[in-house]
Design a protein around this motif. Structure first.
Motif, PDB file in Angstrom:
ATOM      1  N   ALA A  38     -10.762   3.897  -0.988  1.00 41.18           N
ATOM      2  CA  ALA A  38      -9.959   4.026  -2.203  1.00 41.18           C
ATOM      3  C   ALA A  38      -9.994   5.467  -2.687  1.00 41.18           C
ATOM      4  O   ALA A  38     -10.925   6.216  -2.414  1.00 41.18           O
ATOM      5  CB  ALA A  38     -10.498   3.095  -3.287  1.00 41.18           C
ATOM      6  N   ARG A  39      -8.961   5.855  -3.423  1.00 40.22           N
ATOM      7  CA  ARG A  39      -8.921   7.190  -4.010  1.00 40.22           C
ATOM      8  C   ARG A  39      -9.706   7.226  -5.318  1.00 40.22           C
ATOM      9  O   ARG A  39     -10.329   6.251  -5.733  1.00 40.22           O
ATOM     10  CB  ARG A  39      -7.475   7.609  -4.241  1.00 40.22           C
ATOM     11  CG  ARG A  39      -6.718   7.783  -2.934  1.00 40.22           C
ATOM     12  CD  ARG A  39      -5.330   8.328  -3.164  1.00 40.22           C
ATOM     13  NE  ARG A  39      -4.644   8.493  -1.902  1.00 40.22           N
ATOM     14  CZ  ARG A  39      -3.388   8.900  -1.790  1.00 40.22           C
ATOM     15  NH1 ARG A  39      -2.671   9.172  -2.864  1.00 40.22           N
ATOM     16  NH2 ARG A  39      -2.824   9.022  -0.599  1.00 40.22           N
ATOM     17  N   HIS A  75     -11.731  -0.499   6.706  1.00 38.16           N
ATOM     18  CA  HIS A  75     -10.938  -0.610   5.485  1.00 38.16           C
ATOM     19  C   HIS A  75     -10.682   0.775   4.901  1.00 38.16           C
ATOM     20  O   HIS A  75     -11.603   1.586   4.787  1.00 38.16           O
ATOM     21  CB  HIS A  75     -11.670  -1.490   4.471  1.00 38.16           C
ATOM     22  CG  HIS A  75     -10.844  -1.852   3.290  1.00 38.16           C
ATOM     23  ND1 HIS A  75     -10.723  -1.017   2.191  1.00 38.16           N
ATOM     24  CD2 HIS A  75     -10.085  -2.938   3.016  1.00 38.16           C
ATOM     25  CE1 HIS A  75      -9.930  -1.594   1.296  1.00 38.16           C
ATOM     26  NE2 HIS A  75      -9.534  -2.752   1.774  1.00 38.16           N
ATOM     27  N   ARG A 121       0.820  -1.205   0.000  1.00 38.81           N
ATOM     28  CA  ARG A 121       0.000   0.000   0.000  1.00 38.81           C
ATOM     29  C   ARG A 121       0.858   1.262   0.000  1.00 38.81           C
ATOM     30  O   ARG A 121       0.458   2.288  -0.547  1.00 38.81           O
ATOM     31  CB  ARG A 121      -0.922   0.014   1.218  1.00 38.81           C
ATOM     32  CG  ARG A 121      -2.202  -0.760   1.000  1.00 38.81           C
ATOM     33  CD  ARG A 121      -3.137  -0.631   2.197  1.00 38.81           C
ATOM     34  NE  ARG A 121      -4.457  -1.096   1.806  1.00 38.81           N
ATOM     35  CZ  ARG A 121      -5.383  -0.338   1.251  1.00 38.81           C
ATOM     36  NH1 ARG A 121      -5.127   0.923   1.001  1.00 38.81           N
ATOM     37  NH2 ARG A 121      -6.561  -0.824   0.925  1.00 38.81           N
ATOM     38  N   GLU A 159     -10.648  -5.074  -3.072  1.00 37.22           N
ATOM     39  CA  GLU A 159      -9.279  -5.124  -3.567  1.00 37.22           C
ATOM     40  C   GLU A 159      -8.881  -6.538  -3.966  1.00 37.22           C
ATOM     41  O   GLU A 159      -9.318  -7.513  -3.381  1.00 37.22           O
ATOM     42  CB  GLU A 159      -8.317  -4.629  -2.492  1.00 37.22           C
ATOM     43  CG  GLU A 159      -8.364  -3.133  -2.290  1.00 37.22           C
ATOM     44  CD  GLU A 159      -7.301  -2.695  -1.317  1.00 37.22           C
ATOM     45  OE1 GLU A 159      -6.825  -3.539  -0.553  1.00 37.22           O
ATOM     46  OE2 GLU A 159      -6.943  -1.516  -1.343  1.00 37.22           O
ATOM     47  N   GLN A 171      -9.872   4.378  -8.132  1.00 35.01           N
ATOM     48  CA  GLN A 171     -10.367   3.030  -7.871  1.00 35.01           C
ATOM     49  C   GLN A 171     -11.856   2.975  -8.134  1.00 35.01           C
ATOM     50  O   GLN A 171     -12.604   3.862  -7.766  1.00 35.01           O
ATOM     51  CB  GLN A 171     -10.081   2.625  -6.422  1.00 35.01           C
ATOM     52  CG  GLN A 171     -10.463   1.183  -6.134  1.00 35.01           C
ATOM     53  CD  GLN A 171     -10.025   0.770  -4.746  1.00 35.01           C
ATOM     54  OE1 GLN A 171      -9.363   1.535  -4.068  1.00 35.01           O
ATOM     55  NE2 GLN A 171     -10.394  -0.416  -4.338  1.00 35.01           N
ATOM     56  N   VAL A 175      -3.440   2.545 -12.318  1.00 29.17           N
ATOM     57  CA  VAL A 175      -2.731   2.500 -11.056  1.00 29.17           C
ATOM     58  C   VAL A 175      -1.316   2.992 -11.266  1.00 29.17           C
ATOM     59  O   VAL A 175      -0.648   2.591 -12.209  1.00 29.17           O
ATOM     60  CB  VAL A 175      -2.702   1.057 -10.484  1.00 29.17           C
ATOM     61  CG1 VAL A 175      -1.971   1.039  -9.156  1.00 29.17           C
ATOM     62  CG2 VAL A 175      -4.116   0.529 -10.316  1.00 29.17           C
ATOM     63  N   ASP A 179      -2.894   5.339  -5.509  1.00 23.99           N
ATOM     64  CA  ASP A 179      -4.352   5.473  -5.441  1.00 23.99           C
ATOM     65  C   ASP A 179      -4.955   4.792  -4.229  1.00 23.99           C
ATOM     66  O   ASP A 179      -6.159   4.588  -4.170  1.00 23.99           O
ATOM     67  CB  ASP A 179      -4.994   4.918  -6.715  1.00 23.99           C
ATOM     68  CG  ASP A 179      -4.838   3.407  -6.803  1.00 23.99           C
ATOM     69  OD1 ASP A 179      -3.835   2.896  -6.273  1.00 23.99           O
ATOM     70  OD2 ASP A 179      -5.720   2.755  -7.386  1.00 23.99           O
ATOM     71  N   LYS A 180      -4.156   4.428  -3.246  1.00 30.60           N
ATOM     72  CA  LYS A 180      -4.676   3.742  -2.069  1.00 30.60           C
ATOM     73  C   LYS A 180      -4.161   4.409  -0.800  1.00 30.60           C
ATOM     74  O   LYS A 180      -2.998   4.790  -0.711  1.00 30.60           O
ATOM     75  CB  LYS A 180      -4.289   2.256  -2.077  1.00 30.60           C
ATOM     76  CG  LYS A 180      -4.849   1.499  -3.272  1.00 30.60           C
ATOM     77  CD  LYS A 180      -4.527   0.034  -3.186  1.00 30.60           C
ATOM     78  CE  LYS A 180      -4.974  -0.699  -4.450  1.00 30.60           C
ATOM     79  NZ  LYS A 180      -6.406  -0.595  -4.682  1.00 30.60           N
ATOM     80  N   TYR A 181      -5.047   4.529   0.178  1.00 33.00           N
ATOM     81  CA  TYR A 181      -4.641   5.039   1.470  1.00 33.00           C
ATOM     82  C   TYR A 181      -3.929   3.941   2.247  1.00 33.00           C
ATOM     83  O   TYR A 181      -4.189   2.761   2.060  1.00 33.00           O
ATOM     84  CB  TYR A 181      -5.857   5.508   2.268  1.00 33.00           C
ATOM     85  CG  TYR A 181      -6.560   6.697   1.670  1.00 33.00           C
ATOM     86  CD1 TYR A 181      -5.926   7.929   1.587  1.00 33.00           C
ATOM     87  CD2 TYR A 181      -7.860   6.576   1.179  1.00 33.00           C
ATOM     88  CE1 TYR A 181      -6.568   9.015   1.031  1.00 33.00           C
ATOM     89  CE2 TYR A 181      -8.504   7.663   0.616  1.00 33.00           C
ATOM     90  CZ  TYR A 181      -7.861   8.875   0.551  1.00 33.00           C
ATOM     91  OH  TYR A 181      -8.497   9.945   0.003  1.00 33.00           O
ATOM     92  N   GLU A 182      -3.057   4.360   3.141  1.00 32.86           N
ATOM     93  CA  GLU A 182      -2.382   3.389   3.988  1.00 32.86           C
ATOM     94  C   GLU A 182      -3.245   3.046   5.198  1.00 32.86           C
ATOM     95  O   GLU A 182      -4.157   3.786   5.555  1.00 32.86           O
ATOM     96  CB  GLU A 182      -1.021   3.935   4.425  1.00 32.86           C
ATOM     97  CG  GLU A 182      -0.084   4.152   3.254  1.00 32.86           C
ATOM     98  CD  GLU A 182       1.274   4.662   3.689  1.00 32.86           C
ATOM     99  OE1 GLU A 182       1.612   4.499   4.875  1.00 32.86           O
ATOM    100  OE2 GLU A 182       1.987   5.232   2.855  1.00 32.86           O
TER     101      GLU A 182
END
Length: 245
Positions: free
Chosen positions: A181-182, A178, A22, A191, A185, A201, A27-30
């Motif tokens: 998504a940005r 969870h 991640r 996922e 996504q 991505v 495009d994904k938050y941690e």
């Protein structure tokens, strides 16, 4: 003590793997601290009962696992094949990939297809729950009454509520904890733990100083040629890192 340590190490590795991937996806938050804790716990509570019943079954019938594993592996391989994975670029390596995923599914959940995973999760966990229950009942039915390791019986009975607790935590994680998504996504899709498609991505910029995971950064530097800032081309090797999620 050794078994408990092994459970903790395996579960921690799953969490660390997920966090590391991640940290490289733009495009994904941690994961937050709360999400990481729940992610760790639900994996722990699902993996422990599964490995426990397999270990007890193997102790009672050392050669029984040699029959049980191929049968379950074959079922998982066919199930993965029906989902139509496209991680590799040619059919041969794709079959090898599916075979390795089937090994993972023998012990733990692994998502390999796009779309909502609710019904696939229900099928998988239902199958694993029934299979584990049969292994546990076989051990309880055929064990010697004079077995000196009496403490294994209550531990085994505790495996079912442990597994159900893990399922409840998994539902809570995906429902409330969870990371969202940005923009790139697609909404409404869960996922994929491994997917060969890289459309839409992008890797996090290697020039960003706040890059979190230095181990992954050095791994990419050592294994793949890097495109420096200003280069519009992302090398195929680097794209392979991002495609793992």
């Amino acid at each position: 003590l050794g078994l408990c340590t092994a459970f903790l190490c395996v579960t921690w590795s799953l969490l660390d793997y997920h966090q590391s991937l991640r940290s490289f996806l733009q495009d994904k938050y941690e994961l937050s601290l709360g999400s990481s804790i729940v992610y760790f716990l639900w994996n722990l509570f699902l993996i422990c009962p599964r490995i426990l019943v397999i270990a007890l079954f193997a102790l009672l019938w050392p050669y029984g696992v040699a029959v049980h594993f191929p049968l379950v592996w074959l079922a998982m391989f066919l199930w993965v094949s029906l989902q139509g994975t496209n991680f590799m670029e040619s059919p041969g390596p794709e079959q090898l990939y599916r075979a390795m995923v089937a090994v993972i599914l023998y012990f733990s959940w692994f998502n390999v297809a796009q779309g909502r995973t609710l019904y696939r999760s229900i099928i998988y966990h239902g199958f694993i729950l029934v299979d584990s229950a049969l292994l546990a009942l076989s051990w309880l039915w055929c064990r010697s009454p004079s077995e000196e390791h009496w403490y294994l019986v209550p531990v085994l009975w505790a495996a079912l509520p442990c597994y159900l607790l893990g399922l409840a935590l998994r539902v809570a994680y995906y429902k409330w904890l969870h990371p969202n998504a940005r923009g790139q996504q697609v909404g409404g899709c869960d996922e994929v733990d491994a997917n060969g498609s890289t459309d839409g991505v992008e890797l996090r910029s290697f020039a960003v100083p706040e890059l979190v995971n230095r181990r992954m950064w050095w791994l990419v530097q050592a294994q793949f040629p890097i495109s420096w800032p200003g280069d519009q081309h992302i090398p195929k090797g680097a794209a392979a890192i991002e495609s793992a999620v």
